[in-house]
Motif scaffolding. Structure first.
Motif, PDB file in Angstrom:
ATOM      1  N   ILE A  60       0.837  -1.208   0.000  1.00 53.43           N
ATOM      2  CA  ILE A  60       0.000   0.000   0.000  1.00 53.43           C
ATOM      3  C   ILE A  60       0.871   1.257   0.000  1.00 53.43           C
ATOM      4  O   ILE A  60       0.623   2.200  -0.765  1.00 53.43           O
ATOM      5  N   VAL A  61       1.910   1.289   0.849  1.00 49.31           N
ATOM      6  CA  VAL A  61       2.746   2.491   0.885  1.00 49.31           C
ATOM      7  C   VAL A  61       3.574   2.620  -0.394  1.00 49.31           C
ATOM      8  O   VAL A  61       3.881   3.743  -0.830  1.00 49.31           O
ATOM      9  N   VAL A  62       3.916   1.494  -0.996  1.00 46.02           N
ATOM     10  CA  VAL A  62       4.602   1.558  -2.295  1.00 46.02           C
ATOM     11  C   VAL A  62       3.634   2.020  -3.379  1.00 46.02           C
ATOM     12  O   VAL A  62       4.020   2.712  -4.319  1.00 46.02           O
ATOM     13  N   GLU A  63       2.355   1.632  -3.242  1.00 42.57           N
ATOM     14  CA  GLU A  63       1.329   2.139  -4.163  1.00 42.57           C
ATOM     15  C   GLU A  63       1.277   3.666  -4.120  1.00 42.57           C
ATOM     16  O   GLU A  63       1.114   4.326  -5.150  1.00 42.57           O
ATOM     17  N   MET A  64       1.378   4.218  -2.924  1.00 38.19           N
ATOM     18  CA  MET A  64       1.364   5.682  -2.798  1.00 38.19           C
ATOM     19  C   MET A  64       2.484   6.303  -3.630  1.00 38.19           C
ATOM     20  O   MET A  64       2.309   7.367  -4.240  1.00 38.19           O
ATOM     21  N   ALA A  65       3.636   5.635  -3.648  1.00 43.03           N
ATOM     22  CA  ALA A  65       4.775   6.152  -4.401  1.00 43.03           C
ATOM     23  C   ALA A  65       4.513   6.167  -5.901  1.00 43.03           C
ATOM     24  O   ALA A  65       5.153   6.928  -6.637  1.00 43.03           O
ATOM     25  N   GLN A  66       3.575   5.332  -6.371  1.00 46.48           N
ATOM     26  CA  GLN A  66       3.264   5.299  -7.790  1.00 46.48           C
ATOM     27  C   GLN A  66       2.558   6.568  -8.261  1.00 46.48           C
ATOM     28  O   GLN A  66       2.493   6.838  -9.463  1.00 46.48           O
ATOM     29  N   ILE A  67       2.018   7.349  -7.299  1.00 45.49           N
ATOM     30  CA  ILE A  67       1.297   8.565  -7.688  1.00 45.49           C
ATOM     31  C   ILE A  67       1.876   9.792  -7.008  1.00 45.49           C
ATOM     32  O   ILE A  67       1.178  10.792  -6.811  1.00 45.49           O
ATOM     33  N   THR A  68       3.172   9.718  -6.630  1.00 41.48           N
ATOM     34  CA  THR A  68       3.837  10.889  -6.060  1.00 41.48           C
ATOM     35  C   THR A  68       4.957  11.334  -6.994  1.00 41.48           C
ATOM     36  O   THR A  68       5.778  10.517  -7.410  1.00 41.48           O
ATOM     37  N   PRO A  69       4.987  12.611  -7.368  1.00 45.42           N
ATOM     38  CA  PRO A  69       6.064  13.105  -8.231  1.00 45.42           C
ATOM     39  C   PRO A  69       7.383  13.149  -7.442  1.00 45.42           C
ATOM     40  O   PRO A  69       7.362  13.128  -6.211  1.00 45.42           O
ATOM     41  N   PRO A  70       8.548  13.211  -8.108  1.00 44.09           N
ATOM     42  CA  PRO A  70       8.706  13.333  -9.563  1.00 44.09           C
ATOM     43  C   PRO A  70       8.736  12.000 -10.315  1.00 44.09           C
ATOM     44  O   PRO A  70       8.658  11.971 -11.518  1.00 44.09           O
ATOM     45  N   ILE A  71       8.884  10.858  -9.579  1.00 43.92           N
ATOM     46  CA  ILE A  71       8.982   9.575 -10.280  1.00 43.92           C
ATOM     47  C   ILE A  71       7.814   8.700  -9.860  1.00 43.92           C
ATOM     48  O   ILE A  71       7.975   7.705  -9.144  1.00 43.92           O
ATOM     49  N   GLY A  72       6.607   9.074 -10.254  1.00 37.34           N
ATOM     50  CA  GLY A  72       5.443   8.241 -10.031  1.00 37.34           C
ATOM     51  C   GLY A  72       5.050   7.602 -11.352  1.00 37.34           C
ATOM     52  O   GLY A  72       4.578   8.286 -12.264  1.00 37.34           O
ATOM     53  N   PHE A  73       5.272   6.294 -11.482  1.00 39.74           N
ATOM     54  CA  PHE A  73       5.100   5.636 -12.773  1.00 39.74           C
ATOM     55  C   PHE A  73       3.688   5.816 -13.335  1.00 39.74           C
ATOM     56  O   PHE A  73       3.507   6.022 -14.527  1.00 39.74           O
ATOM     57  N   ASN A  74       2.680   5.722 -12.460  1.00 41.81           N
ATOM     58  CA  ASN A  74       1.310   5.896 -12.938  1.00 41.81           C
ATOM     59  C   ASN A  74       1.079   7.299 -13.483  1.00 41.81           C
ATOM     60  O   ASN A  74       0.316   7.501 -14.431  1.00 41.81           O
ATOM     61  N   LEU A  75       1.743   8.279 -12.891  1.00 42.64           N
ATOM     62  CA  LEU A  75       1.605   9.656 -13.372  1.00 42.64           C
ATOM     63  C   LEU A  75       2.163   9.791 -14.782  1.00 42.64           C
ATOM     64  O   LEU A  75       1.578  10.476 -15.626  1.00 42.64           O
ATOM     65  N   PHE A  76       3.300   9.129 -15.043  1.00 44.97           N
ATOM     66  CA  PHE A  76       3.894   9.190 -16.376  1.00 44.97           C
ATOM     67  C   PHE A  76       3.005   8.522 -17.410  1.00 44.97           C
ATOM     68  O   PHE A  76       2.855   9.004 -18.537  1.00 44.97           O
ATOM     69  N   VAL A  77       2.400   7.377 -17.031  1.00 47.75           N
ATOM     70  CA  VAL A  77       1.499   6.675 -17.949  1.00 47.75           C
ATOM     71  C   VAL A  77       0.315   7.567 -18.292  1.00 47.75           C
ATOM     72  O   VAL A  77      -0.068   7.705 -19.463  1.00 47.75           O
ATOM     73  N   LEU A  78      -0.280   8.195 -17.275  1.00 48.03           N
ATOM     74  CA  LEU A  78      -1.428   9.068 -17.501  1.00 48.03           C
ATOM     75  C   LEU A  78      -1.041  10.323 -18.272  1.00 48.03           C
ATOM     76  O   LEU A  78      -1.843  10.839 -19.059  1.00 48.03           O
ATOM     77  N   GLN A  79       0.167  10.807 -18.061  1.00 51.77           N
ATOM     78  CA  GLN A  79       0.622  11.971 -18.818  1.00 51.77           C
ATOM     79  C   GLN A  79       0.667  11.656 -20.307  1.00 51.77           C
ATOM     80  O   GLN A  79       0.241  12.457 -21.148  1.00 51.77           O
ATOM     81  N   GLY A  80       1.162  10.470 -20.630  1.00 52.93           N
ATOM     82  CA  GLY A  80       1.217  10.069 -22.035  1.00 52.93           C
ATOM     83  C   GLY A  80      -0.162   9.866 -22.635  1.00 52.93           C
ATOM     84  O   GLY A  80      -0.365  10.102 -23.830  1.00 52.93           O
ATOM     85  N   MET A  81      -1.131   9.443 -21.818  1.00 50.30           N
ATOM     86  CA  MET A  81      -2.471   9.152 -22.326  1.00 50.30           C
ATOM     87  C   MET A  81      -3.355  10.385 -22.406  1.00 50.30           C
ATOM     88  O   MET A  81      -4.264  10.452 -23.241  1.00 50.30           O
ATOM     89  N   THR A  82      -3.108  11.368 -21.518  1.00 47.60           N
ATOM     90  CA  THR A  82      -4.006  12.532 -21.462  1.00 47.60           C
ATOM     91  C   THR A  82      -3.377  13.797 -22.031  1.00 47.60           C
ATOM     92  O   THR A  82      -4.092  14.724 -22.399  1.00 47.60           O
ATOM     93  N   GLY A  83      -2.047  13.870 -22.065  1.00 52.31           N
ATOM     94  CA  GLY A  83      -1.377  15.075 -22.543  1.00 52.31           C
ATOM     95  C   GLY A  83      -1.273  16.177 -21.510  1.00 52.31           C
ATOM     96  O   GLY A  83      -0.788  17.269 -21.808  1.00 52.31           O
ATOM     97  N   HIS A  84      -1.721  15.909 -20.269  1.00 51.20           N
ATOM     98  CA  HIS A  84      -1.659  16.928 -19.218  1.00 51.20           C
ATOM     99  C   HIS A  84      -0.245  17.028 -18.657  1.00 51.20           C
ATOM    100  O   HIS A  84       0.547  16.081 -18.714  1.00 51.20           O
ATOM    101  N   ASP A  85       0.047  18.177 -18.037  1.00 52.04           N
ATOM    102  CA  ASP A  85       1.304  18.356 -17.318  1.00 52.04           C
ATOM    103  C   ASP A  85       1.329  17.432 -16.100  1.00 52.04           C
ATOM    104  O   ASP A  85       0.291  17.157 -15.491  1.00 52.04           O
ATOM    105  N   ILE A  86       2.530  16.965 -15.731  1.00 50.62           N
ATOM    106  CA  ILE A  86       2.657  16.023 -14.624  1.00 50.62           C
ATOM    107  C   ILE A  86       2.149  16.620 -13.316  1.00 50.62           C
ATOM    108  O   ILE A  86       1.585  15.919 -12.469  1.00 50.62           O
ATOM    109  N   GLY A  87       2.289  17.941 -13.146  1.00 51.46           N
ATOM    110  CA  GLY A  87       1.793  18.593 -11.943  1.00 51.46           C
ATOM    111  C   GLY A  87       0.274  18.547 -11.848  1.00 51.46           C
ATOM    112  O   GLY A  87      -0.289  18.356 -10.760  1.00 51.46           O
ATOM    113  N   VAL A  88      -0.393  18.721 -12.981  1.00 50.36           N
ATOM    114  CA  VAL A  88      -1.862  18.647 -13.009  1.00 50.36           C
ATOM    115  C   VAL A  88      -2.330  17.260 -12.601  1.00 50.36           C
ATOM    116  O   VAL A  88      -3.267  17.089 -11.811  1.00 50.36           O
TER     117      VAL A  88
END
Length: 431
Positions: A369-397
């Motif tokens: 669970i705590v490692v899951e949290m890391a998947q959505i925390t910048p700057p290296i949140g893998f899920n954030l990068f995947v969603l950035q590629g799919m939505t075109g939004h800035d990583i901060g958004v």
């Protein structure tokens, strides 16, 4: 003083290499070699050969490439469309509407892929266009998918859970059992948040027309093959019919059957699935190899023993230790992916956790669970990068949209600490 110097050199070398974009596995290996050279007289080549062989020759690890391959095969089918159409009729009238599909579909795909990034990509490629078309707020689309996608690390068969089990020498089958109820509960918490949001902001989205029971039955029948595969894979482990490795082989066979029935099994998709599985497996094995050698080097220097003595002097309460580790893993996750965080820290963390009296099955669920949290925390949140590629939004958004999901996971950590039987009841029943 010697231990402090050793720790400083190890940390400087490791973070310098990681900061210069050297592969994680290579960074671990090079740091270990430096430590062996500076602080021991042991033959580096012999130690490296023995450690690499020992870290890669575990029979339990054979489940890893098979589960990865199963997820790669299904990722290249029409599964995302099947999941959306199968779940949507049951969710559209709930507060929050079709946003619940993000959670439901992610939970189902997590149960057949074991990968967080693959879960986000598979569910997102169908759900994002459909939800946008219906006028759902972009922040909620992205945020719910970011959080729900992390279920790939928790709901069995989890790749990270297999790595943890091998690292601490725990039964993979029991770890899968321990993670099942928490995985479902976390998914329900995500849906609870969406429902609360829907009750307050339901006017912001277009309501879908209600469906009759024949349409719901048709949708469920379309989902049935996927459900059958999940039951076959997970049920064979829980029922004691198959080991995790045998269940993984069954999952690969079942995914081939599904791909054949959906007419997506071509020569190209087969080759792509094999290459994708090889790439991911090689990356994980390389990290495990580097982690094993770094653990050996640290053992020679006496760092783990020194840290254990510091902790014993500090003598934290179990609750204080868990709070400290939660903050530690969240911060570590800002710079490393989940698997790297697990294998890099277990050599030092495991003795502390065992000494504090924690059940290692429970701790494995907590760690996911705590490692899951890391998947959505910048700057290296893998899920954030995947969603950035799919939505075109800035990583901060995307990161800001994922904050509610992050808080939901924080709440669930609290619940897991208060009610440890969420993780321990099922393994005790199905011994």
């Amino acid at each position: 003083m010697n231990e402090a110097l050793s720790i400083s050199i190890f940390l400087f070398a490791l973070f310098f290499l990681l900061g210069t974009s050297v592969w994680v596995g290579a960074s671990l290996l090079l740091t270990a070699m430096l430590g062996m050279y500076l602080f021991t007289s042991a033959p580096i080549g012999d130690a490296l050969a023995l450690t690499v062989w020992g870290s890669q020759s575990s029979w339990t690890l054979t489940a890893l490439p098979l589960f990865i391959w199963m997820g790669e095969i299904l990722y290249r089918t029409n599964l995302s469309e099947t999941l959306f159409r199968g779940i949507a009729p049951f969710m559209r009238r709930m507060p929050g509407g079709l946003l619940h599909v993000n959670v439901g579909a992610s939970a189902i795909f997590a149960a057949i892929s074991g990968s967080s990034a693959a879960t986000v990509a598979t569910v997102g490629k169908m759900a994002i266009p459909e939800l946008r078309k219906r006028g759902y707020p972009e922040r909620q689309i992205v945020g719910s998918l970011a959080g729900a996608g992390t279920l790939g690390l928790l709901i069995p068969p989890s790749i990270s859970m297999i790595i943890y089990g091998v690292t601490v020498n725990e039964s993979i089958a029991k770890l899968f059992m321990a993670a099942m109820i928490p995985g479902v509960c976390l998914a329900l918490l995500f849906m609870g948040y969406i429902a609360l949001w829907g009750l307050r902001h339901g006017e912001k989205m277009q309501m879908d027309p209600s469906t009759n029971w024949s349409e719901k039955l048709s949708a469920f029948l379309g989902l049935l093959p996927v459900v059958a595969l999940i039951v076959a894979v997970i049920g064979s482990i829980y029922g004691g019919v198959a080991t995790a490795t045998e269940a993984a082989a069954l999952g690969v066979l079942g995914s081939f059957v599904l791909a054949f029935l959906q007419k997506t099994l071509t020569r190209d998709t087969f080759v792509e699935s094999v290459l994708g599985a090889v790439r991911t497996t090689t990356m994980v094995m390389f990290i495990l190899m580097g982690s094993g050698f770094l653990s050996l080097a640290m053992g020679f220097t006496g760092i783990p023993k020194a840290l254990a003595e510091v902790i014993s002097t500090w003598d934290p309460s179990p609750l204080a230790l868990i709070m400290t580790l939660t903050v530690f893993y969240i911060l570590l996750g800002c710079f490393l992916d989940g698997i790297s965080s697990i294998v890099l820290t277990m050599a030092v963390i495991e003795p502390m956790v065992r000494a504090a009296g924690f059940d290692m099955l429970w701790f494995g669920v907590y760690l996911m669970i705590v490692v899951e949290m890391a998947q959505i925390t910048p700057p290296i949140g893998f899920n954030l990068f995947v969603l950035q590629g799919m939505t075109g939004h800035d990583i901060g958004v995307i990161a800001r949209a994922a904050v509610p999901s992050f808080l939901v996971m924080c709440l669930f950590v609290v619940l897991l600490v208060i009610f440890p039987d969420l993780a321990l009841w099922l393994p005790s029943v199905l011994k």
